[in-house]
Design a protein around this motif. Structure first.
Motif, PDB file in Angstrom:
ATOM      1  N   GLU A 166       6.044   2.088  -5.331  1.00  0.00           N
ATOM      2  CA  GLU A 166       6.520   2.725  -4.097  1.00  0.00           C
ATOM      3  C   GLU A 166       6.465   4.247  -4.171  1.00  0.00           C
ATOM      4  O   GLU A 166       6.371   4.920  -3.146  1.00  0.00           O
ATOM      5  N   GLU A 167       6.499   4.798  -5.413  1.00  0.00           N
ATOM      6  CA  GLU A 167       6.505   6.254  -5.560  1.00  0.00           C
ATOM      7  C   GLU A 167       5.235   6.909  -4.999  1.00  0.00           C
ATOM      8  O   GLU A 167       5.215   8.107  -4.733  1.00  0.00           O
ATOM      9  N   VAL A 168       4.174   6.125  -4.836  1.00  0.00           N
ATOM     10  CA  VAL A 168       2.929   6.684  -4.309  1.00  0.00           C
ATOM     11  C   VAL A 168       3.162   7.307  -2.934  1.00  0.00           C
ATOM     12  O   VAL A 168       2.632   8.384  -2.621  1.00  0.00           O
ATOM     13  N   LEU A 169       3.967   6.654  -2.110  1.00  0.00           N
ATOM     14  CA  LEU A 169       4.241   7.186  -0.778  1.00  0.00           C
ATOM     15  C   LEU A 169       4.924   8.543  -0.856  1.00  0.00           C
ATOM     16  O   LEU A 169       4.643   9.439  -0.052  1.00  0.00           O
ATOM     17  N   TYR A 214       2.372  11.188  -1.733  1.00  0.00           N
ATOM     18  CA  TYR A 214       1.467  11.477  -0.616  1.00  0.00           C
ATOM     19  C   TYR A 214       2.201  12.045   0.605  1.00  0.00           C
ATOM     20  O   TYR A 214       1.561  12.471   1.560  1.00  0.00           O
ATOM     21  N   HIS A 215       3.541  12.001   0.548  1.00  0.00           N
ATOM     22  CA  HIS A 215       4.361  12.472   1.680  1.00  0.00           C
ATOM     23  C   HIS A 215       3.971  11.752   2.967  1.00  0.00           C
ATOM     24  O   HIS A 215       3.815  12.363   4.031  1.00  0.00           O
ATOM     25  N   LEU A 216       3.819  10.416   2.852  1.00  0.00           N
ATOM     26  CA  LEU A 216       3.420   9.607   3.989  1.00  0.00           C
ATOM     27  C   LEU A 216       4.337   8.399   4.136  1.00  0.00           C
ATOM     28  O   LEU A 216       4.884   7.897   3.157  1.00  0.00           O
ATOM     29  N   THR A 217       4.496   7.940   5.377  1.00  0.00           N
ATOM     30  CA  THR A 217       5.191   6.689   5.619  1.00  0.00           C
ATOM     31  C   THR A 217       4.241   5.535   5.307  1.00  0.00           C
ATOM     32  O   THR A 217       3.036   5.747   5.108  1.00  0.00           O
ATOM     33  N   GLU A 218       4.773   4.324   5.276  1.00  0.00           N
ATOM     34  CA  GLU A 218       3.924   3.157   5.011  1.00  0.00           C
ATOM     35  C   GLU A 218       2.799   3.056   6.033  1.00  0.00           C
ATOM     36  O   GLU A 218       1.635   2.824   5.681  1.00  0.00           O
ATOM     37  N   LEU A 263      -1.220   3.366   5.316  1.00  0.00           N
ATOM     38  CA  LEU A 263      -2.142   2.300   5.679  1.00  0.00           C
ATOM     39  C   LEU A 263      -3.230   2.804   6.625  1.00  0.00           C
ATOM     40  O   LEU A 263      -4.398   2.431   6.499  1.00  0.00           O
ATOM     41  N   SER A 264      -2.853   3.658   7.546  1.00  0.00           N
ATOM     42  CA  SER A 264      -3.833   4.214   8.485  1.00  0.00           C
ATOM     43  C   SER A 264      -4.900   5.005   7.755  1.00  0.00           C
ATOM     44  O   SER A 264      -6.087   4.949   8.093  1.00  0.00           O
ATOM     45  N   ARG A 265      -4.463   5.733   6.736  1.00  0.00           N
ATOM     46  CA  ARG A 265      -5.418   6.519   5.963  1.00  0.00           C
ATOM     47  C   ARG A 265      -6.395   5.607   5.221  1.00  0.00           C
ATOM     48  O   ARG A 265      -7.602   5.858   5.185  1.00  0.00           O
ATOM     49  N   LEU A 266      -5.871   4.540   4.627  1.00  0.00           N
ATOM     50  CA  LEU A 266      -6.738   3.601   3.918  1.00  0.00           C
ATOM     51  C   LEU A 266      -7.691   2.889   4.874  1.00  0.00           C
ATOM     52  O   LEU A 266      -8.877   2.701   4.564  1.00  0.00           O
ATOM     53  N   LYS A 293      -1.758  11.299  -6.684  1.00  0.00           N
ATOM     54  CA  LYS A 293      -1.264  12.292  -5.735  1.00  0.00           C
ATOM     55  C   LYS A 293      -2.344  12.568  -4.704  1.00  0.00           C
ATOM     56  O   LYS A 293      -3.530  12.409  -4.967  1.00  0.00           O
ATOM     57  N   ARG A 294      -1.938  13.042  -3.538  1.00  0.00           N
ATOM     58  CA  ARG A 294      -2.904  13.326  -2.472  1.00  0.00           C
ATOM     59  C   ARG A 294      -3.878  14.428  -2.876  1.00  0.00           C
ATOM     60  O   ARG A 294      -4.990  14.512  -2.354  1.00  0.00           O
ATOM     61  N   HIS A 295      -3.454  15.266  -3.846  1.00  0.00           N
ATOM     62  CA  HIS A 295      -4.299  16.341  -4.358  1.00  0.00           C
ATOM     63  C   HIS A 295      -5.596  15.788  -4.956  1.00  0.00           C
ATOM     64  O   HIS A 295      -6.632  16.446  -4.932  1.00  0.00           O
TER      65      HIS A 295
END
Length: 317
Positions: free
Chosen positions: A185-188, A191-195, A199-202, A248-250
């Motif tokens: 869950e820490e991935v969110l 990335y500073h993103l909601t679930e 998902l939209s990004r993926l 990380k999103r980086h």
């Protein structure tokens, strides 16, 4: 796909007749005109690209680190050209695609650090050309790339980044059995993103996906299976046979891993040739963290790039 299968397939292509048959089948599958003519015209060129490329790799594996980047880079270039002939039978269409397609700083600064160095992608040349025709990636999104970020995108380098930064650059998300991958869950948070936003990004980058929570982790299911050709953000670890995802999103990207190896090897080959004093000092004094990272990368790329490009060819069969 196993390494032994890839090796046997490349050995199978080591004749004019098998190379010609393979090219003709590949061209016909793509509904190309004059598939028969092009396959005969390109069979020996294709064969020699493969032969010369693997000779460079075999020589690099037996050579000192001093010259390995040059041998590995040109070995990779030859294998890429073999792959291009399966998609572009008239390659090279003009002289502009013969250039490397990448540039580096002409002179290194006094306190130069390889990890902090950058390469710049050019508008024309081999890199943007093969990125487009082999991997459907537009080079515009990669105008400048940092060496540390590139190295951090290689799954087999993850432990090295954990030792250096105390945080992994990529996380292991499993083998992807039945198209299901496990994320903490820490991935969110990273990335500073909601679930839904995650998902939209993926979905935008890899197609239809779904998410299911389970304790302190969530399962992401993909409609289409991921190929071990290793394209971001799902990157294939050759030794573990599992997939890794940017922590990380980086580090997030959608480039094929072959592109990453090309940029790194290009820069290292230029340093090896034209920054001989810095390169010699690095190898003999081992003064900073550049040395273990470069040494580890060279060991990885010697095996992984022939595997990835060999699998690309196998999937054309």
């Amino acid at each position: 796909m196993s390494l032994s299968t890839i090796k046997q397939f490349i050995d199978y292509l080591q004749s004019a007749s098998t190379a010609q048959q393979f090219l003709q089948q590949t061209y016909e599958k793509q509904n190309m005109d004059e598939a028969d003519t092009y396959s005969y015209q390109n069979s020996y060129r294709f064969l020699y690209y493969l032969e010369h490329g693997h000779t460079f790799y075999q020589t690099a594996a037996q050579s000192p680190m001093t010259v390995q980047p040059i041998l590995l880079f040109y070995g990779m270039v030859h294998l890429i050209k073999a792959c291009l002939l399966t998609q572009r039978p008239t390659y090279p269409e003009n002289t502009t695609v013969l250039a490397h397609g990448v540039s580096t700083r002409k002179r290194k600064k006094q306190d130069y650090s390889f990890l902090q160095d950058e390469v710049k992608v050019q508008q024309k040349g081999l890199f943007p050309y093969f990125s487009q025709y082999l991997f459907d990636v537009d080079h515009v999104n990669m105008e400048k790339r940092n060496m540390e970020q590139l190295l951090a995108s290689i799954p087999e380098m993850t432990e090295m980044f954990y030792f250096l930064r105390k945080n992994p650059s990529l996380i292991d998300i499993g083998e992807g059995k039945r198209g299901v991958y496990i994320f903490p869950e820490e991935v969110l948070d990273q990335y500073h993103l909601t679930e839904n936003a995650f998902l939209s990004r993926l979905k935008k980058d890899i197609g239809e996906v779904s998410l299911e929570k389970r304790g302190g982790e969530f399962l992401i299911s993909l409609e289409k299976p991921i190929s071990s050709l290793s394209k971001g953000p799902f990157l294939f670890h050759q030794i573990k046979s599992t997939y890794f995802f940017p922590a990380k999103r980086h580090y997030y990207h959608t480039y094929d891993e072959v592109m990453i190896h090309y940029l790194l090897l290009y820069n290292l080959s230029m340093i090896c040739r034209y920054e001989t004093e810095w390169w010699g000092d690095l190898i003999h004094t081992k003064a900073n963290e550049d040395y273990p990272f470069i040494k580890q990368f060279l060991a990885i790329t010697t095996v992984k790039v022939p595997f990835l490009l060999g699998e690309f060819l196998f999937k054309q069969k």
